[in-house]
Scaffold this active site. Structure first.
Site, PDB file in Angstrom:
ATOM      1  N   GLN A 148       0.836  -1.200   0.000  1.00  0.00           N
ATOM      2  CA  GLN A 148       0.000   0.000   0.000  1.00  0.00           C
ATOM      3  C   GLN A 148       0.871   1.250   0.000  1.00  0.00           C
ATOM      4  O   GLN A 148       1.933   1.291   0.619  1.00  0.00           O
ATOM      5  CB  GLN A 148      -0.894  -0.007   1.245  1.00  0.00           C
ATOM      6  N   SER A 182       3.644  -6.259   3.006  1.00  0.00           N
ATOM      7  CA  SER A 182       2.375  -5.988   3.663  1.00  0.00           C
ATOM      8  C   SER A 182       1.225  -6.590   2.851  1.00  0.00           C
ATOM      9  O   SER A 182       1.162  -7.800   2.706  1.00  0.00           O
ATOM     10  CB  SER A 182       2.212  -4.485   3.891  1.00  0.00           C
ATOM     11  N   LEU A 183       0.322  -5.782   2.303  1.00  0.00           N
ATOM     12  CA  LEU A 183      -0.785  -6.364   1.545  1.00  0.00           C
ATOM     13  C   LEU A 183      -0.277  -7.147   0.334  1.00  0.00           C
ATOM     14  O   LEU A 183      -0.944  -8.069  -0.144  1.00  0.00           O
ATOM     15  CB  LEU A 183      -1.802  -5.300   1.138  1.00  0.00           C
ATOM     16  N   ARG A 211      -9.821  -7.365   4.723  1.00  0.00           N
ATOM     17  CA  ARG A 211      -8.690  -6.756   5.431  1.00  0.00           C
ATOM     18  C   ARG A 211      -8.700  -5.241   5.277  1.00  0.00           C
ATOM     19  O   ARG A 211      -8.528  -4.489   6.240  1.00  0.00           O
ATOM     20  CB  ARG A 211      -7.386  -7.343   4.889  1.00  0.00           C
ATOM     21  N   HIS A 250       0.392  -1.691  10.943  1.00  0.00           N
ATOM     22  CA  HIS A 250       1.409  -2.523  11.595  1.00  0.00           C
ATOM     23  C   HIS A 250       1.768  -2.003  12.985  1.00  0.00           C
ATOM     24  O   HIS A 250       2.930  -1.903  13.350  1.00  0.00           O
ATOM     25  CB  HIS A 250       2.649  -2.640  10.703  1.00  0.00           C
ATOM     26  N   GLN A 296       0.524 -10.093  10.729  1.00  0.00           N
ATOM     27  CA  GLN A 296       1.207  -8.948  10.117  1.00  0.00           C
ATOM     28  C   GLN A 296       0.384  -7.665  10.181  1.00  0.00           C
ATOM     29  O   GLN A 296       0.917  -6.575   9.972  1.00  0.00           O
ATOM     30  CB  GLN A 296       1.623  -9.254   8.667  1.00  0.00           C
TER      31      GLN A 296
END
Length: 310
Positions: A13, A94-95, A119, A199, A248
């Protein structure tokens, strides 16, 4: 083809831009079919916000996360039409870890899209319910950053590459940590324009709810090792993959560790899929000797295929 030991990387992202994926859809049947499938799976067409924006809507987590997931895998589909090669390892930031998991066969495109849409919605809700922020800390000692965050009740969100760490948390806590780091001699700190504190512990409500979503999802054995952010290493066990995908949300992204684990398999080249070239930039700091390529636009696709088949 000059190499067969290729690793796939997927964007996170923040790399989103209005218009992303539109030229790939025009150039590739596979990319077009993936976007069409995404539009059928989601309540509202994700292609519309990808191609037309506005940027404010595209930046919202509930839109941004499925948009980058769909666009990244559309880029992969376009690449595989031209160069049908298999990776030896997959990883994403991440994503991007969800696109990596799908590329490794952990779940179907549609199932992964459903997960990442949930999510994004849950993390967006957590952002709205809290006052969080993030900042990039450049060229600082990682131990100093971690200690300072602990002292000021902030969290370390990302260990991206040598010289770049991201911190996250409540706005007053992050601001206090920034002030302390500056007092300790850290010269370059960049506040990030984000929805909230990704996070970090401020995402706990999202993680709690997403755990149930993941429990109901089919998660299979990957065809190749999957580099996972919270462990900074390679994982093949479906139960561990499921747990790490949830952890995560609040845990630190150990991207440098992920890359070094991928390279440890003897990767001879890395291809980054998705908008932007952020991960390729990190690679120049992690190991500039490993060739890195990008597929984010039709022009990128032509260049990458040409260089890998030269």
């Amino acid at each position: 083809m000059t190499t067969t030991r290729i690793g796939f990387m997927f964007s996170g992202q923040g790399a989103q831009t209005v218009g992303m994926g539109a030229d790939l859809v025009a150039a590739s049947k596979g990319a077009r079919e993936l976007f069409e499938q995404a539009d059928q799976v989601l309540p509202e067409p994700i292609s519309r916000v990808c191609f037309d924006g506005p940027l404010a809507a595209l930046t919202e987590s509930r839109n941004c996360q499925p948009a980058i997931y769909a666009m990244s895998l559309a880029a992969l589909a376009a690449f595989r039409e031209r160069l049908p090669c298999a990776p030896i390892v997959c990883g994403g930031l991440s994503l991007g870890e969800f696109a990596a998991a799908q590329a490794a066969g952990v779940f179907s495109f549609a199932d992964g899209l459903g997960l990442i849409a949930a999510r994004g919605r849950l993390m967006g809700d957590a952002c709205q319910a809290t006052d969080g922020t993030m900042a990039a800390i450049l060229n600082a000692d990682p131990e100093l950053v971690a200690t300072t965050c602990a002292e000021h009740d902030a969290d370390v969100a990302n260990y991206n590459c040598p010289g770049q760490i991201v911190i996250s948390g409540g706005r007053p806590q992050v601001e206090a940590a920034i002030a302390a780091l500056k007092a300790a001699g850290v010269g370059k700190i960049i506040p990030l324009q984000v929805d909230g504190a990704f996070h970090s512990r401020l995402m706990q409500s999202a993680a709690d709810q997403f755990s149930g979503v993941l429990e109901a999802a089919a998660v299979g054995v990957p065809s190749v090792p999957l580099a996972q952010n919270v462990v900074g290493g390679l994982v093949t066990d479906p139960a561990a993959i499921r747990g790490n995908l949830c952890a995560q949300i609040t845990g630190s992204v150990r991207w440098e560790g992920c890359v070094r684990a991928m390279l440890g398999l003897g990767v001879e080249a890395l291809v980054e899929f998705g908008p932007g070239k952020v991960l390729s930039g990190f690679m120049r700091r992690i190991d500039p000797t490993v060739p890195t390529y990008n597929v984010g636009t039709a022009e990128d696709l032509e260049k990458t295929v040409a260089e890998l088949t030269d």
